[in-house]
Design an enzyme around this catalytic site. Structure first.
Site, mmCIF file in Angstrom:
data_model
loop_
_atom_site.group_PDB
_atom_site.id
_atom_site.type_symbol
_atom_site.label_atom_id
_atom_site.label_comp_id
_atom_site.label_asym_id
_atom_site.label_seq_id
_atom_site.Cartn_x
_atom_site.Cartn_y
_atom_site.Cartn_z
ATOM 1 N N HIS A 106 45.181 65.240 37.635
ATOM 2 C CA HIS A 106 46.523 64.666 37.703
ATOM 3 C C HIS A 106 47.562 65.615 37.138
ATOM 4 C CE1 HIS A 106 49.376 61.095 37.085
ATOM 5 N NE2 HIS A 106 49.090 61.117 38.369
ATOM 6 N N HIS A 141 47.909 57.857 25.921
ATOM 7 C CA HIS A 141 47.348 58.631 27.026
ATOM 8 C C HIS A 141 46.246 57.823 27.720
ATOM 9 C CE1 HIS A 141 46.171 61.795 29.538
ATOM 10 N NE2 HIS A 141 45.867 62.748 28.688
ATOM 11 N N HIS A 180 55.142 55.560 34.172
ATOM 12 C CA HIS A 180 54.561 56.879 33.934
ATOM 13 C C HIS A 180 55.724 57.842 33.817
ATOM 14 C CE1 HIS A 180 52.554 60.687 34.820
ATOM 15 N NE2 HIS A 180 51.432 60.103 34.461
ATOM 16 N N ASP A 220 45.797 52.900 35.667
ATOM 17 C CA ASP A 220 45.023 52.177 34.660
ATOM 18 C C ASP A 220 45.075 50.662 34.843
ATOM 19 O OD1 ASP A 220 44.069 54.394 33.142
ATOM 20 O OD2 ASP A 220 46.100 54.665 32.382
#
Lengths: 382, 382
Positions: free
Chosen positions: A194, A229, A271, A324
């Site tokens: 990523h 994170h 994000h 997530d």
């Protein structure tokens, strides 16, 4: 106290917007909403390829043909066997040890089993060889550190399963069904790489001293453990379960609104790089949830809660789920223990980390930024 | 593939000149040739204060009075005792393990002995408490990991010695004399803190995910091991011994010139930030060498070689010694095994690392730079 460079001009909090490396590995193309891995769209890769094919793309630089893929899968199987002192070290871990701390300690420990000259070797060939070995061993280390810490018996690798099937098998302690294997493999691919999140940056910063790949990945594990994170997928599962306990779907909207009113963070949303767009990995993985909800007595209600929280976050904050968010529910429905969610993310991401360390060593420049000193002015000692 | 920001404008290789943090801890004042630690000149501190006083200044924010200093020294003694599984872990380390890898593995392992809630606590009080414990334990870990790896018996801490005396005692396996103790303490102070080298940056990058201080220091150890960072003091000793073996002082000048002609690096000279100035720590420590040369049958000649190499580097490259240059010879003359030189540097630097992690957590912003993607353009999967 004077800085040589003007701190007010060169101070960049969090290094936001700074381009810290030139890379051929990946980029978040924010405008197009794509995660590009060596030219390929990660979502297309997740749809059409296995995790091990994408790991090969990252580590060895190209998508494997069938023969190369079979060889890579065999290689991961053969290299997966850990030296026996690893089992003794797992027995020494205090019961309170976080599984990520176990991964960190064991990867660090494994460096000593390499020949010292080979350990120091920063050539691409040596890094690919060592990196593949670390990736190969992490499923055993991760599943069994958890088992050992929880009083479960150590489980050996399955003799014929491929990388992700074997990982899920060791986690669950039984042979997983077809759907579980497919969904689990896709989550690993979504986590594989990523661009340059903090853990990847950490690995490259360490590697830039020409320290070895074991040290660089050890540092990345330390980074990924941080609540800002990697910890979000666990937090999502705990949140959905908390809402279920507090009354379920009917209270979900109020739960979110009350949390936001208290300025608390809802994990799994937003994000820094995507900002206010939908994470394409979250969109892909969400579609797998409906076929899993029957596996849990409250699966249907958890999915309702999931959708209400998502809608509320969009309405209230204009924020969309990141990867997530679906993973938190998917892993729970697959029967994976919650403390393993972030350690699984780390295992998947190791392929990307190996690629980044290899690239850093091949074209290295030491990272050494400076500081804006705002401490006391010079004072002589009495 | 388009970056949102113009990569040609924002790409800063090695982050050179970028101000990455605001800090009250320290700065290299290049113009004045001073290393400032919370307002004090590090050289004055090394001249007039003990290592533990400077460690207190870093970790707790101020120079201790006599009572505070005694309490801090006692605290380090009391917290220095390691849980017994550490000794078992040291026995498990493969014989090839680098002492820095042993430090890294053991610090990582120790995280599991903390209460999980306290481990996660990122308040200054919790970080100071945990950080002091890590510092207190590192001399035992370092000396005994070396001893265990080399088949020497484990040695317990001296019951009354202060921090640095006890560390030297465990390294040497005997009570060190007064001069050795003084010089060793001063080298620790010279190593205690140095603005933001790669290892300190690594610790702050990891800490910025709100990962805990054990992980941040584990990562810093991985960084400091790198040949471009902490390994120089060892390399200096090996070089001086190589010149001695090749003919001694009479061949020293040619040795350096030939190495430079082959574009090889001479370790212990120059520094990215100081560039072409004398590292003030190197100037301070050099003065201690003459009183140590009688301790070794070839000490006098080693010092001659030392001076010739220094002069030659000035003439040929305009480069001056950095701190690792005198330390490489001093530690050798003190009878310290060369593989311990960089691990000792890490122990000393831990006080600075604790200060930086504490500061990062107290005023945090996640480090997340971006990349300049130069890989293949988008290609759809077949």
């Amino acid at each position: 106290m004077s800085n040589t460079t003007d701190p007010t001009k060169n101070y960049i909090p969090g290094l936001e917007g700074v381009i810290a490396v030139k890379t051929e590995i990946s980029i978040l193309d924010v405008e197009k909403g794509k995660i590009i891995i060596r030219g390929y769209d990660l979502i297309e890769l997740a749809q059409k390829k296995h995790y091990t094919e994408v790991a090969h793309l990252l580590i060895k630089g190209h998508l494997p043909n069938q023969e190369e893929h079979e060889q890579f899968v065999n290689d991961l199987q053969n290299k997966g066997k850990v030296p026996s002192p690893v089992n003794e070290l797992m027995r020494l871990l205090p019961r309170n040890t976080h599984v990520m701390d176990a991964q960190r300690t064991i990867v660090s420990f494994l460096a000593g089993f390499e020949d010292p000259e080979f350990l120091k070797d920063t050539s691409p060939e040596a890094n690919i060889e060592k990196g593949t070995k670390i990736l190969a061993r992490l499923p055993y280390i991760t599943a069994n550190a958890y088992r050992e810490l929880n009083g479960l018996p150590i489980i050996d690798s399955h003799p014929t399963y491929s990388f992700s099937d074997n990982f899920l098998y060791m986690i669950l302690g039984k042979e997983p069904d077809e759907v579980s294997r497919e969904v689990f493999d896709k989550t690993l691919t979504c986590y594989v790489e990523h661009e340059m999140p903090n853990s990847t940056f950490t690995a490259r910063v360490i590697a830039s001293t020409l320290s070895d790949i074991y040290g660089a990945i050890t540092g990345a594990i330390a980074s990924l453990k941080g609540p800002l994170h990697g910890g979000a997928n666990e937090a999502v599962a705990y949140m959905l379960l908390e809402i279920l306990e507090k009354g379920g779907a009917s209270v979900a909207k109020d739960y979110v609104k009350e949390k936001l009113a208290r300025k608390e963070r809802i994990m799994g949303f937003g994000h820094r790089v995507y900002m206010r767009k939908y994470d394409p990995r979250a969109a892909l993985l969400k579609d797998y949830i409906p076929q899993l909800i029957d596996r849990h007595p409250q699966g249907k209600e958890l999915y309702e809660i999931y959708q209400i929280v998502e809608e509320t976050m969009k309405e209230e904050k204009g924020l969309y789920p990141n990867v997530d968010y679906p993973v938190g529910l998917i892993y729970y429905l697959l029967g994976i223990p919650i403390p393993l969610f972030t350690p699984i993310f780390l295992v998947a991401r190791t392929a990307g980390l190996v690629a980044h360390v290899t690239e850093q060593h091949a074209n290295n420049r030491l990272f050494r930024p400076r500081v804006w000193y705002v401490g006391p002015e010079y004072r002589p000692l009495d």
